[in-house]
Design a protein around this motif. Structure first.
Motif, short mmCIF file in Angstrom:
data_model
loop_
_atom_site.label_atom_id
_atom_site.label_comp_id
_atom_site.label_asym_id
_atom_site.label_seq_id
_atom_site.Cartn_x
_atom_site.Cartn_y
_atom_site.Cartn_z
N ALA B 130 0.86 -1.17 0.00
CA ALA B 130 0.00 0.00 0.00
C ALA B 130 0.90 1.22 0.00
CB ALA B 130 -0.89 0.01 1.24
N ARG B 131 0.50 2.26 -0.72
CA ARG B 131 1.18 3.54 -0.65
C ARG B 131 0.23 4.50 0.05
NH1 ARG B 131 6.42 5.60 -0.96
NH2 ARG B 131 6.32 7.80 -1.50
N ALA B 132 0.64 5.00 1.18
CA ALA B 132 -0.24 5.81 2.01
C ALA B 132 0.38 7.16 2.31
CB ALA B 132 -0.55 5.09 3.32
N GLN B 133 -0.38 8.24 2.16
CA GLN B 133 0.06 9.53 2.68
C GLN B 133 0.01 9.47 4.20
OE1 GLN B 133 -2.48 12.40 0.54
NE2 GLN B 133 -0.59 13.33 -0.23
N ALA B 134 0.72 10.40 4.83
CA ALA B 134 0.91 10.33 6.28
C ALA B 134 -0.39 10.40 7.07
CB ALA B 134 1.83 11.47 6.73
N GLY B 135 -1.44 11.04 6.51
CA GLY B 135 -2.66 11.23 7.28
C GLY B 135 -3.67 10.09 7.16
N VAL B 136 -3.33 9.05 6.41
CA VAL B 136 -4.24 7.91 6.27
C VAL B 136 -4.46 7.26 7.64
CG1 VAL B 136 -4.42 5.56 5.33
CG2 VAL B 136 -3.66 7.45 3.86
N SER B 216 11.43 8.38 15.14
CA SER B 216 12.16 9.59 15.58
C SER B 216 11.21 10.75 15.90
CB SER B 216 13.19 10.00 14.53
OG SER B 216 12.56 10.56 13.41
N GLU B 217 9.91 10.50 15.84
CA GLU B 217 8.90 11.44 16.35
C GLU B 217 9.01 12.83 15.73
OE1 GLU B 217 8.59 11.29 20.62
OE2 GLU B 217 8.97 9.15 20.70
N GLY B 218 9.35 12.85 14.46
CA GLY B 218 9.41 14.15 13.78
C GLY B 218 10.58 15.02 14.20
N THR B 219 11.58 14.43 14.87
CA THR B 219 12.73 15.24 15.29
C THR B 219 13.83 15.29 14.22
OG1 THR B 219 13.85 13.36 16.32
CG2 THR B 219 12.37 14.65 17.72
N LEU B 220 13.72 14.44 13.19
CA LEU B 220 14.75 14.41 12.15
C LEU B 220 14.20 14.81 10.78
CD1 LEU B 220 16.45 11.00 13.07
CD2 LEU B 220 17.10 13.30 13.82
N GLY B 221 12.88 14.78 10.63
CA GLY B 221 12.23 15.10 9.36
C GLY B 221 10.77 14.75 9.49
N LEU B 222 9.99 15.12 8.48
CA LEU B 222 8.54 14.89 8.52
C LEU B 222 8.19 13.83 7.49
CD1 LEU B 222 7.85 18.68 8.63
CD2 LEU B 222 7.11 17.11 10.45
N ILE B 223 7.70 12.67 7.94
CA ILE B 223 7.31 11.61 7.02
C ILE B 223 6.02 12.02 6.32
CG2 ILE B 223 6.54 9.21 6.84
CD1 ILE B 223 8.38 8.58 9.25
N THR B 224 6.04 12.04 5.00
CA THR B 224 4.87 12.50 4.24
C THR B 224 4.13 11.36 3.55
OG1 THR B 224 6.48 13.08 2.53
CG2 THR B 224 5.59 14.89 3.86
N GLU B 225 4.84 10.28 3.21
CA GLU B 225 4.22 9.14 2.54
C GLU B 225 5.02 7.89 2.87
OE1 GLU B 225 2.94 11.08 -1.73
OE2 GLU B 225 3.30 8.92 -1.67
N ALA B 226 4.36 6.72 2.79
CA ALA B 226 5.10 5.48 3.00
C ALA B 226 4.52 4.36 2.14
CB ALA B 226 5.05 5.07 4.48
#
Lengths: 475, 475
Positions: B130-136, B216-226
């Motif tokens: 599955a390809r999901a944006q972060a807010g899925v 990393s709880e958003g301390t290194l970058g913001l995950i936008t999709e996975a």
């Protein structure tokens, strides 16, 4: 200042060094003297003839190390790292050196830390864990775990000789990885020694530094021990071989079988050139005219499910014009797998050397990729064969050559063209062999400049002076 | 210079903010104005009353953000990050904010990037991805995949509301994680936006930066999709409940069952206080005198194997004095699991708030750890209950309190003592909830100074000015 060291020209000539040792005398180095003082002479190799053996891995000849140290404990590793740093000598970690990307071959005059004596292994059946020092042979983990009804699933081709430390450094895969995952998926904790000699004990926690170490080929730190997850082995395995007139048919059969619900434990592909090389070697009646041969295992604890999954694969092969041979028993299964296991010796008979690539492409473009790479091979005049773990789209194009008569520069050129085919089709450079020195220059094509810069930032954070395995992975 | 920002005092008062908004007027900020210009007013929340909702997660009240942005695309995220950097405002990513460690609660006046509108989800059945944006929403992945015979196994308790981005930020677990692994184990690739607005597309490759971002709880970058790995769901599930006069008996029963070859899909523990809280709430006849209740599922595709595994668990429970109730059918199984699922509402009836810890300890010391923590609870006067995923040794001691009458400082003190029990017994602070703000100060006890420095080095490499989720994870 951080020094992005430029590596010298590489020679693609593993196992049969082309340049002869100029002397068998041991030139003393201050570092060797200091290490001998710290660790005793039995843990230090300083004679030229001894050090020569530590300049290559299974694919690449590097530079003869300044000194080789054979630690037995993490404390020995710490002492070696500190001594090397004091002498301003780069540090290269090394397991069995069966790697296929040059990861363990020193590119500069270095201290090689060979982990082969760090072989302590403890099985914790209740925890389903093994704690292994870096030098433990991969196969030994399953051998020791099996009496407790457990195994360590990762199965790189070299698992009879490769070490856990080397496997984790390269995040090695193997035929089982489509169903069972790669080496890193089995690491619950690890210990590593940093570039300043600090010891770190890491679990797979928030801020997964352990995960970053895995696959970093000793460029960020030296993995000294790991806690590995063990699993019960499947009770039943079933095997079939199928061959096809077109590569595309085989790829589509695989996709159909997976979409229908089969999760084969192993799913191997061989192209026509590879099949013929093996048949020349074994003479077991492999289909010489077939453009694609598939070898498939299904496994599990329930025989009916295992056979049902094999039936799904069989039907998918037949639907796409494949001729299927289903192994009647374990003996026949072993006979079929002998073809796959014999690829390496079979290719060795054709040319003394090979450059083994490790691309991964989406299965949907596999047929096109195989065709394009075959054309490149034909145009180049090199003997090129293709095989791999088709379930993952992990393909190993192998360029066969004779270093005495064929130019390693041209081999490298062809390898680069092959890598570009993978990248153009949305693939990556390495499924299971690592990047090492071999594919380092290809990274510029595979990774965006902005991401490459982030990788360099991380590298600089953990190894500010570039002393750990210089010249590997990052261009 | 890198600024290790000191966070202000935290209030443990989620969901019912103790400090009232001083005004419902929207104070304009230059950043809000710029973001409105860039993205349009419908993607920006600047009114004070709106922003107030974005200062807490499920456990912690942070600082009211300066501005909230609701991106719909990765390009929106890039624009927001660049605008925040230009205004020198820290950036905090946020999913559904159902987290239990304060990871999404801003500790400074920040730009909150709320990913709830990034809900694009595509299933690739043939690739089992599955390809999901972060807010899925987590549950949506399995819902969309199920018609294709696939599911996404990670099952954090909040999976009906939590997002994929939040799950990956915290590397969330769940009851299934003993057999099936945590969120990060299902990530094949991810896209993230760095602190400078650069977009990175990463596969799980050599130098696994993706793995570092996960957890990393958003301390290194913001995950936008996975890109997420999907698997076929098991065909059969069987359930039993067992209760014991001693916690140690339950822990030993679990160890025996696992050593005998059972891999339960779920393996949940409730202590006496927890069982009584649930019984008060549901009145379904739970054993009020039992010191330990176990709830166990086995699953798989072969019914005989699934039942055999359950029989191993049953025998192990009986061998250790447990009284076993085996669910006769799915309805009874659902009834048994209702007890586990009702823990949250049951505890909410006792005190309005709770501090939910997330320690992991070796199963061999579990009984001792449970006893020690119970004694600490009794000595403190707080109502303390314990439950968790005992297969992993993942225990959730919950401190129940009323923020109107009980001191959050004392809650924090008790939480710290509980964390120290875990560390003293060779455990870790977080199994599946992350470190966030809640357990940040405990990290000094959990991680060696030398390793903490390495984590800071990596943090500085990717976020030199400390602008990403300041005050989280690293003390």
């Amino acid at each position: 200042m951080f020094n992005r060291r430029k590596p010298e020209k590489l020679a693609l000539t593993a196992n049969s060094p082309v340049s002869k040792p100029r002397s068998t005398e041991a030139p003393s180095s201050p570092l060797a003297a200091e290490l001998t003082r710290l660790l005793g002479p039995q843990k230090v190799l300083s004679a030229y003839g001894e050090r020569l053996n530590y300049r290559y891995d299974a694919i690449l000849v590097g530079k003869t190390p300044l000194c080789v140290v054979l630690p037995e404990t993490t404390a020995d590793v710490v002492a070696a790292v500190r001594a090397a740093r004091a002498a301003d000598v780069p540090i290269v970690g090394r397991g069995a050196a069966s790697g296929l990307s040059g990861g363990a071959a020193p590119l500069e005059e270095s201290l090689v830390i060979s982990f082969t004596r760090m072989t302590k292994l403890t099985i914790y059946p209740e925890q389903r864990e093994a704690r292994a020092q870096a030098g433990v042979i991969t196969l030994a983990v399953s051998e020791q775990a099996r009496p407790h009804g457990l195994v360590y699933p990762p199965d790189p081709a070299s698992f009879r000789t490769s070490t856990i430390g080397g496997n984790l450094g390269e995040n090695a895969g193997g035929p089982m990885c489509f169903k069972y995952g790669v080496s890193g998926d089995y690491v619950k904790a690890l210990e590593f020694v940093d570039v300043d000699g600090g010891i770190h004990e890491l679990r797979r926690d928030a801020f997964d530094l352990a995960g970053l170490l895995i696959g970093s080929e000793g460029t960020l730190g030296l993995i000294t021990e790991a806690t590995l997850r063990l699993t019960p082995p499947p009770r039943f395995t079933r095997t079939l071989m199928s061959h096809f007139a077109e590569v595309g048919q085989a790829a589509e059969a695989v996709s159909q079988a997976i979409a229908a619900g089969a999760v084969p434990a192993k799913l191997e592909f061989m192209d026509k050139a590879c099949t013929n090389a093996v048949e020349d070697y074994l003479q077991i009646g492999l289909p010489r005219e077939a453009e694609a041969v598939l070898l498939v295992d299904t496994d599990g604890d329930d025989l009916a499910t295992v056979e049902e999954e094999l039936a799904l694969v069989e039907a998918a092969c037949q639907d796409h014009g494949g001729t299927v041979r289903r192994a009647a028993d374990d003996a026949e299964s072993a006979a079929l797998w002998r073809a796959r296991r014999s690829i390496s010796p079979a290719l060795g008979r054709i040319r003394p050397q090979r450059m083994n690539e490790d691309i991964v492409v989406p299965r949907s473009v596999l047929a096109e990729v195989v065709r394009e790479i075959r054309s490149l091979g034909e145009a180049s005049g090199f003997h090129l064969v293709q095989f791999g773990h088709i379930g993952d789209g992990n393909l190993h194009p192998n360029i066969l050559f004779d270093p005495r008569t064929e130019s390693s520069e041209k081999v490298h050129e062809l390898a680069y063209q092959v890598a570009q085919v993978a990248i153009r089709h949305g693939g990556v450079l390495s499924g299971e062999h690592g990047i090492g020195a071999m594919k380092r220059d290809f990274m510029r094509d595979a990774v965006d400049a902005v991401t490459l810069e982030a990788l360099w930032d991380v590298k600089r954070a953990l190894d500010p002076e570039g002393m750990l395995n210089p010249g590997k992975i990052l261009p």
